[in-house]
Write a protein that holds these residues in place. Structure first.
Motif, short mmCIF file in Angstrom:
data_model
loop_
_atom_site.label_atom_id
_atom_site.label_comp_id
_atom_site.label_asym_id
_atom_site.label_seq_id
_atom_site.Cartn_x
_atom_site.Cartn_y
_atom_site.Cartn_z
N PHE A 140 12.29 18.69 -63.37
CA PHE A 140 11.07 19.36 -62.92
C PHE A 140 11.30 20.08 -61.60
O PHE A 140 10.81 21.20 -61.40
CB PHE A 140 9.94 18.34 -62.78
N ARG A 141 12.05 19.46 -60.68
CA ARG A 141 12.32 20.09 -59.39
C ARG A 141 13.08 21.40 -59.57
O ARG A 141 12.85 22.36 -58.83
CB ARG A 141 13.12 19.15 -58.49
N SER A 142 13.98 21.44 -60.53
CA SER A 142 14.76 22.65 -60.74
C SER A 142 13.94 23.77 -61.36
O SER A 142 14.35 24.93 -61.34
CB SER A 142 15.97 22.35 -61.64
N CYS A 143 12.77 23.43 -61.90
CA CYS A 143 11.94 24.42 -62.59
C CYS A 143 10.57 24.61 -61.94
O CYS A 143 9.80 25.50 -62.36
CB CYS A 143 11.71 23.99 -64.04
N SER A 144 10.22 23.81 -60.95
CA SER A 144 8.84 23.71 -60.48
C SER A 144 8.26 24.99 -59.91
O SER A 144 7.04 25.18 -59.93
CB SER A 144 8.72 22.59 -59.44
N LYS A 145 9.11 25.90 -59.39
CA LYS A 145 8.61 27.13 -58.78
C LYS A 145 8.37 28.24 -59.79
O LYS A 145 7.78 29.28 -59.45
CB LYS A 145 9.58 27.61 -57.70
N VAL A 146 8.83 28.05 -61.00
CA VAL A 146 8.62 29.07 -62.04
C VAL A 146 7.15 29.02 -62.47
O VAL A 146 6.63 27.94 -62.77
CB VAL A 146 9.55 28.83 -63.24
N PRO A 147 6.45 30.17 -62.50
CA PRO A 147 5.01 30.17 -62.82
C PRO A 147 4.68 29.46 -64.13
O PRO A 147 3.68 28.75 -64.22
CB PRO A 147 4.68 31.66 -62.89
N GLU A 148 5.53 29.65 -65.16
CA GLU A 148 5.25 29.01 -66.45
C GLU A 148 5.26 27.49 -66.34
O GLU A 148 4.49 26.81 -67.02
CB GLU A 148 6.27 29.46 -67.49
N THR A 149 6.14 26.96 -65.48
CA THR A 149 6.19 25.51 -65.29
C THR A 149 4.88 25.01 -64.69
O THR A 149 4.33 23.99 -65.13
CB THR A 149 7.35 25.13 -64.35
N MET A 150 4.37 25.72 -63.69
CA MET A 150 3.13 25.31 -63.04
C MET A 150 1.95 25.37 -64.00
O MET A 150 0.97 24.63 -63.83
CB MET A 150 2.88 26.18 -61.81
N MET A 151 2.03 26.23 -65.00
CA MET A 151 0.96 26.29 -66.00
C MET A 151 1.07 25.15 -67.00
O MET A 151 0.08 24.74 -67.61
CB MET A 151 0.99 27.64 -66.73
N MET A 152 2.30 24.62 -67.19
CA MET A 152 2.50 23.55 -68.16
C MET A 152 2.10 22.18 -67.61
O MET A 152 1.45 21.39 -68.30
CB MET A 152 3.98 23.50 -68.57
N ALA A 153 2.51 21.89 -66.36
CA ALA A 153 2.28 20.56 -65.81
C ALA A 153 2.48 20.56 -64.31
O ALA A 153 3.04 21.50 -63.75
CB ALA A 153 3.22 19.55 -66.47
N SER A 154 2.05 19.48 -63.68
CA SER A 154 2.19 19.35 -62.22
C SER A 154 3.23 18.32 -61.84
O SER A 154 3.46 18.07 -60.65
CB SER A 154 0.84 18.96 -61.60
N ASN A 155 3.87 17.68 -62.83
CA ASN A 155 4.92 16.70 -62.53
C ASN A 155 5.91 16.66 -63.69
O ASN A 155 5.69 17.26 -64.76
CB ASN A 155 4.31 15.31 -62.29
N GLY A 156 7.02 15.96 -63.47
CA GLY A 156 8.10 15.94 -64.45
C GLY A 156 7.71 15.33 -65.78
O GLY A 156 8.07 15.86 -66.85
N GLN A 157 7.00 14.23 -65.76
CA GLN A 157 6.64 13.58 -67.01
C GLN A 157 5.71 14.46 -67.85
O GLN A 157 5.88 14.58 -69.07
CB GLN A 157 5.98 12.22 -66.71
N GLY A 158 4.77 15.10 -67.18
CA GLY A 158 3.89 16.01 -67.91
C GLY A 158 4.64 17.22 -68.44
O GLY A 158 4.34 17.74 -69.51
N PHE A 159 5.66 17.66 -67.68
CA PHE A 159 6.47 18.82 -68.07
C PHE A 159 7.22 18.54 -69.36
O PHE A 159 7.21 19.36 -70.30
CB PHE A 159 7.44 19.14 -66.93
N LEU A 160 7.89 17.38 -69.45
CA LEU A 160 8.63 17.05 -70.68
C LEU A 160 7.68 16.71 -71.82
O LEU A 160 7.95 17.04 -72.98
CB LEU A 160 9.58 15.88 -70.43
N GLN A 161 6.56 16.06 -71.50
CA GLN A 161 5.60 15.73 -72.55
C GLN A 161 5.02 16.99 -73.17
O GLN A 161 4.79 17.06 -74.38
CB GLN A 161 4.48 14.85 -71.99
N PHE A 162 4.79 18.01 -72.34
CA PHE A 162 4.29 19.29 -72.83
C PHE A 162 5.26 19.88 -73.84
O PHE A 162 4.85 20.35 -74.92
CB PHE A 162 4.08 20.25 -71.67
N GLN A 163 6.54 19.86 -73.51
CA GLN A 163 7.54 20.40 -74.43
C GLN A 163 7.68 19.54 -75.67
O GLN A 163 7.88 20.04 -76.78
CB GLN A 163 8.89 20.53 -73.71
N GLY A 164 7.59 18.21 -75.47
CA GLY A 164 7.65 17.32 -76.62
C GLY A 164 6.49 17.56 -77.58
O GLY A 164 6.66 17.52 -78.81
#
Length: 287
Positions: A140-164
């Protein structure tokens, strides 16, 4: 702790890690298949979207590799131009999910279930997925500044869960994540080295993935040149626009000149009018 007990625990872990088995098998259509217990890994096809697994032991068959190739095209579109290292980390995550030879230690498939997607129900393989919490945060840290990441989730677990969750339709899998860094005799969460977004990439290649470069400053604060960001007092002529100033002065000069000639003409006209009035008065008196 009893030394003998410690030795037994160590031997138990060695036995666990020495047994590399697969858990699921990709299908051309429909959900993946749950494999029989102790299904051994095999040599992965050389031409595949996970280059570091070429001709090595793994669990991903051609159907899974084909699906990964399609998914990676989307990752390149979203993250590839401005933060390709983020895209690489996500690709590694999905490569490990599909190809890791110890798959049975972090993926526990259950059964095919009906899952509502959109306005209909589809068949998906329900599974528990043990994922490293630390690795998840680093991704998540490596992707957190990308606008699409911020639209998907606010933390790492939410980020992977979104993709899952989005793997439900394409991969026909229902991932129930368990984020932990605890290794037990029952499971070992998936963990791998995650690359920081400011990593200096050599020759445009990272772990076999091509066309990779360091993420730009806008999408990776660690990539920003600290020296160039230091505050510098504005110079005396900071923001001075010479052309604009010249135009303003030219307009003012034209206005002054026109005003001068207008006043001169007006004065002459007044003098002429006064002379005419005086002549008329003088003529009246002579009469």
């Amino acid at each position: 702790m009893n030394p003998l007990a410690s030795i037994q625990i160590v031997l138990g872990y060695l036995l666990v890690f020495s047994n590399a088995y697969c858990a699921i098998e990709g299908a051309v259509s429909g959900p993946p298949k749950k494999l029989k217990k102790n299904t051994e890994p095999f040599i992965v096809n050389q031409n595949n979207p996970c280059p570091y697994y070429s001709n090595k032991l793994g669990c991903c068959n051609d159907a899974q590799l084909s699906q990964l190739a399609k998914n990676f095209q989307d990752l390149d579109i979203i993250f590839g131009s401005d933060c390709p290292i983020c895209a690489v980390n996500l690709k590694i995550f999905w490569c490990e999910f599909a190809c890791n030879k110890n798959q049975s230690r972090f993926i526990f498939p259950h059964s095919v279930i009906k899952h509502k997607f959109g306005g209909s129900y589809i068949n998906v393989l329900n599974m528990t997925f043990y994922q490293s919490a630390n690795a998840t945060c680093e991704i998540f840290r490596s992707c957190s500044k990308v606008p699409e990441t911020m639209m998907m989730a606010s933390n790492g677990q939410g980020f992977l869960q979104f993709q899952g969750d989005h793997a439900v339709n394409r991969g026909k899998t229902k991932m129930n994540f368990e984020f932990t860094d605890l290794n037990t005799t029952e499971y070992n969460p998936l963990s791998f080295d995650v690359y920081p977004c400011n990593l200096k990439v050599k020759n445009g290649s990272l772990k076999g993935f091509k066309n990779v470069s360091t993420c730009v400053c806008s999408y990776c604060s660690k990539s920003c040149d600290v020296i160039s960001q230091r505050y510098e007092a504005p110079g005396y002529f900071e923001g001075f626009n010479l052309l604009l100033v010249l135009i303003v002065y030219l307009v003012m000069a034209v206005i002054v000149v026109l005003t001068y000639f207008f006043n001169k003409k007006r004065e002459k006209q007044l003098e002429k009018n006064n002379e005419e009035v005086n002549e008329d008065r003088l003529a009246d008196k002579l009469e």
